[in-house]
Design a protein around this motif. Structure first.
Motif, mmCIF file in Angstrom:
data_model
loop_
_atom_site.group_PDB
_atom_site.id
_atom_site.type_symbol
_atom_site.label_atom_id
_atom_site.label_comp_id
_atom_site.label_asym_id
_atom_site.label_seq_id
_atom_site.Cartn_x
_atom_site.Cartn_y
_atom_site.Cartn_z
ATOM 1 N N GLU A 55 0.825 -1.205 0.000
ATOM 2 C CA GLU A 55 0.000 0.000 0.000
ATOM 3 C C GLU A 55 0.861 1.258 0.000
ATOM 4 N N LEU A 56 1.955 1.252 0.769
ATOM 5 C CA LEU A 56 2.826 2.431 0.807
ATOM 6 C C LEU A 56 3.555 2.608 -0.521
ATOM 7 N N VAL A 57 3.960 1.492 -1.132
ATOM 8 C CA VAL A 57 4.638 1.595 -2.423
ATOM 9 C C VAL A 57 3.690 2.156 -3.477
ATOM 10 N N VAL A 58 2.427 1.720 -3.469
ATOM 11 C CA VAL A 58 1.495 2.204 -4.484
ATOM 12 C C VAL A 58 1.171 3.682 -4.258
ATOM 13 N N LEU A 59 1.250 4.166 -3.034
ATOM 14 C CA LEU A 59 1.087 5.603 -2.807
ATOM 15 C C LEU A 59 2.196 6.379 -3.516
ATOM 16 N N GLY A 60 3.411 5.854 -3.447
ATOM 17 C CA GLY A 60 4.518 6.508 -4.138
ATOM 18 C C GLY A 60 4.389 6.434 -5.645
ATOM 19 N N VAL A 61 3.963 5.282 -6.151
ATOM 20 C CA VAL A 61 3.761 5.130 -7.595
ATOM 21 C C VAL A 61 2.708 6.115 -8.092
ATOM 22 N N ALA A 62 1.608 6.229 -7.350
ATOM 23 C CA ALA A 62 0.550 7.157 -7.746
ATOM 24 C C ALA A 62 1.028 8.603 -7.676
#
Length: 238
Positions: A55-62
């Motif tokens: 979830e934290l990685v996808v926040l960065g990707v977004a």
């Protein structure tokens, strides 16, 4: 119950999870949708020193894609685990950065979205977070809001704050949004909704508005506190 946009998010996370193929360093996939309907995916990273959740990685990707606020997010474990709930750290990060986001979780045999606020009752609020906000509307209100015929919305257990916010309209499989400004938020009892409140929502009388709200919130009572949110559109469709 999942609606088509939420199903798209879940399908993307499941597809990403299947692609992990037993890699012990990457065991969870996450997918998130922004207010433009774009889906971002990512996986966790688990080195021996520990690492960020999916979830934290996808926040960065977004964020790298200049996504703006996220509407829906879900995490899926590898193997047969399917949907898993976010850990405490991820819940706090989501609350700080995307307080209007829904999280798809499993409740018994059912999958469904819940707002991240409900996952952290009595939560700490980061004073400097300043997240980008949005307010959800039914697609049927799009033209009335765009044309300025509807300049208020009455909400139950759906906090809004004065300031800039996207006005987000949920069509069957796409989102449309308008840039807006929340002018004021006034709390009052359900039975104190006035004719003036009703006219701002495009109704003639308060009893007409209350009848519509009962259809949207079947369990609402006269003693419940609602928020009358006044807003205006500040630009063209985004």
């Amino acid at each position: 119950m999942l609606y088509p946009p939420e199903t798209r998010v879940l399908d993307a996370a499941r597809e990403q999870a299947r692609a992990l193929r037993g890699d012990p360093n990457h065991t969870v996939a996450a997918a998130a949708m922004d207010t433009l309907g774009r889906i971002h995916t990512a996986v966790n990273d688990y080195p021996f020193t520990g690492g960020p959740c999916a979830e934290l990685v996808v926040l960065g990707v977004a964020a790298a894609a200049a996504s703006g606020p996220l509407v829906t997010i879900v995490a899926v474990g590898d193997g047969d685990r399917d949907v898993i709930a976010p850990c405490g750290r991820c819940r706090q990060a989501l609350l700080d950065k995307h307080p209007d986001c829904d999280v798809i979780i499993r409740d018994g045999d059912q999958l469904g979205p819940v707002n991240v606020r409900s996952l952290l009752p009595h939560s700490y609020r980061h004073p400097d977070a300043e997240p980008e906000r949005f307010v959800r509307f039914s697609a049927g209100y799009f033209e009335a809001v765009r044309d300025g015929r509807k300049t208020a919305t009455t909400r139950l257990n759906d906090p809004c704050e004065p300031g800039p916010a996207w006005l987000l309209f949920e069509f069957d499989d796409v989102y449309r949004r308008l840039p807006g400004l929340i002018d004021s938020v006034v709390s009052k009892r359900f039975d104190e909704i006035s004719d003036d409140d009703a006219r701002l929502e495009g109704c003639e009388r308060a009893d007409e508005l209350r009848a519509g709200l009962r259809g949207h919130y079947p369990a609402i009572t006269d003693a419940d506190t609602v928020e009358v949110v006044r807003f205006h559109v500040t630009g063209a469709v985004g």
